[in-house]
Design a protein around this motif. Structure first.
Motif: not given
Length: 465
Positions: A373, A455, A446-452, A369, A436, A339
């Motif tokens: 994980y 952030e 680890h695949q982050p969410t849209k919100e993450e 981040y 994304m 990422y």
């Protein structure tokens, strides 16, 4: 004989297998032998999925989420093995350029399109190549319209020149931008269409024109990878074109060509190489070969990048950084990235910010981040950076790796945050959506969410150190 063999097994296992310190005198009863026998039996009788749990535990007793000097990073899910990508031929070290021109002559190619930029032409750097081509009787024409973060339009212009002059070879001369531009030109010359048609993974159907990539920076590794990043100026998106047919025919890394790099470019490209190593090491498709490349690349960069920035004429530092960025390329060419790159591509496309600088600023944020994980993976990274004292303490390893990255950024004069690169919070939703979709993010640990992801951009905006 069995007793002697058992002693040898125990001695080796004491260094590799957690909890296996007892001395055994019976070969057949040794737990390492029993585990190996069991695995062999299962492998013969069961499917890949059935034995996956068994093979995830190696002789060191670590799971796939353990420290990985002698281990896998993540469970293998494809059932088709690992692929390792490399150019057909690579020349490294002082004098590599002269050797490369001799190799071009032996290929029987007669007309080259040199893809470079106006600055390298103006300062006379390209003369080092053209003079050698003239001596060997290879004709050429020069396309110097490539700019940092090359665009679709620049690629199309290059294709027109190549076709109009009947070029049967492309030579890229410079850093990542000329190499990526040249790859796209070579691909469109043989496959046709538009760069947009090839966004994603392995979309081309024909080999590109032969490409000799002559590198003048120590960072992007574009001279030897299957990655090609082209900016779509209409969508303000960096397209990630990942295709095995885009690997150059020949990669050339001559440190003599890198001596003239200014401090800022040396720093930015060096941090790009460090990012390649770290992201490849954490990648979900890494393997022991890419791990070795990544870790040694980190070791060389931690040692020689500050030296190369401090004294650009330090030939040992320049040479070692050339090897380091090549090792980094070997790592991420097969293990891919994460990422940091997925986000950096968006900053580069939206604000025309230097790619290496974007990576450097984002690197500590994204790795903080990821460390939530896969903290164990930071142990080997810390060791490669020279911090052996962390031992097997994953928390200490994470802390020292993150601090080391920030300290190195500060020492090299890298901006503290993306605010200094021109980023605006109101653009973040668009940057997040595009990040994304970026192919480089698919192998993040680890695949982050849209919100993450939002952030992460905000954290990079607010970052201070």
């Amino acid at each position: 004989a069995q007793a002697i063999l058992a002693q040898t097994v125990c001695f080796q296992a004491s260094k590799l297998r957690a909890g296996c310190s007892r001395f055994c005198t019976s070969y057949s009863s040794h737990p390492c032998i029993m585990s190996q026998t069991k695995a062999e039996e299962l492998y013969k009788t069961a499917s890949h999925e059935d034995v996956a749990a068994d093979i995830e535990m190696d002789l060191a007793g670590h799971t796939t989420q353990g420290s990985h000097g002698v281990n896998y990073h993540h469970p293998t899910t494809s059932g088709q093995g690992s692929i390792f990508f490399m150019p057909n031929k690579s020349l490294l070290g002082e004098g590599a350029l002269q050797g490369a021109v001799g190799q071009i002559k032996s290929m029987g190619l007669t007309k080259a399109l040199i893809v470079t930029d106006k600055v390298l032409v103006k300062v006379g750097a390209v003369d080092a190549l053209t003079s050698l081509l003239e001596e060997t009787g290879i004709t050429f024409c020069v396309y110097d319209g490539c700019e940092p973060n090359p665009t679709r339009g620049q690629v199309n212009d290059g294709v027109k020149i190549a076709k109009a002059n009947g070029c049967d070879l492309i030579i890229s001369f410079g850093g990542g931008s000329p190499h990526d531009c040249a790859k796209a030109i070579g691909m469109l010359c043989t496959n046709g269409g538009d760069c947009r048609d090839y966004e994603g993974v392995d979309k081309s159907t024909k080999p590109m024109l032969p490409l000799v990539a002559v590198n003048t920076t120590a960072g992007t590794a574009a001279e030897m990878t299957r990655f090609c990043i082209i900016t779509d100026e209409e969508r303000h998106v960096k397209m990630a074109i990942v295709d095995w047919r885009l690997m150059p025919t020949m990669a050339v890394n001559d440190p003599k060509l890198m001596v003239g790099m200014p401090k800022s470019l040396t720093a930015a490209t060096g941090m790009d190489a460090l990012t390649h190593c770290i992201e490849a090491y954490l990648s979900t498709i890494s393997n022991p070969v890419t791990d070795a490349n990544a870790l040694h690349g980190i070791k060389l960069i931690a040692t020689f990048l500050p030296q190369a920035v401090e004294d650009g004429k330090n030939m040992k530092a320049r040479d070692m950084m050339a090897y380091a960025e090549f090792l980094a390329g070997m790592a991420f060419n097969s293990a891919s990235l994460g990422y940091v790159h997925a986000m950096a591509h968006q900053l580069g496309a939206y604000y025309n910010a230097p790619h290496g600088v974007c990576n450097a600023v984002l690197l500590p944020v994204v790795q903080a981040y990821n460390a939530k994980y896969v903290p164990e993976l930071f142990i080997d990274i810390a060791h490669a950076m020279g911090y052996i004292e962390v031992g097997q303490d994953k928390d200490q390893a994470v802390a020292i790796v993150l601090k080391s990255i920030k300290d190195l950024n500060k020492k090299l004069g890298i901006p503290k945050n993306i605010k200094e690169l021109g980023a605006k919070p109101e653009d973040f939703p668009t940057l997040v959506a595009n990040a994304m979709k970026d192919a480089c993010g698919f192998t993040n640990p680890h695949q982050p969410t849209k919100e993450e992801v939002l952030e992460l951009f905000q954290a990079a905006y607010d970052q201070e150190y």
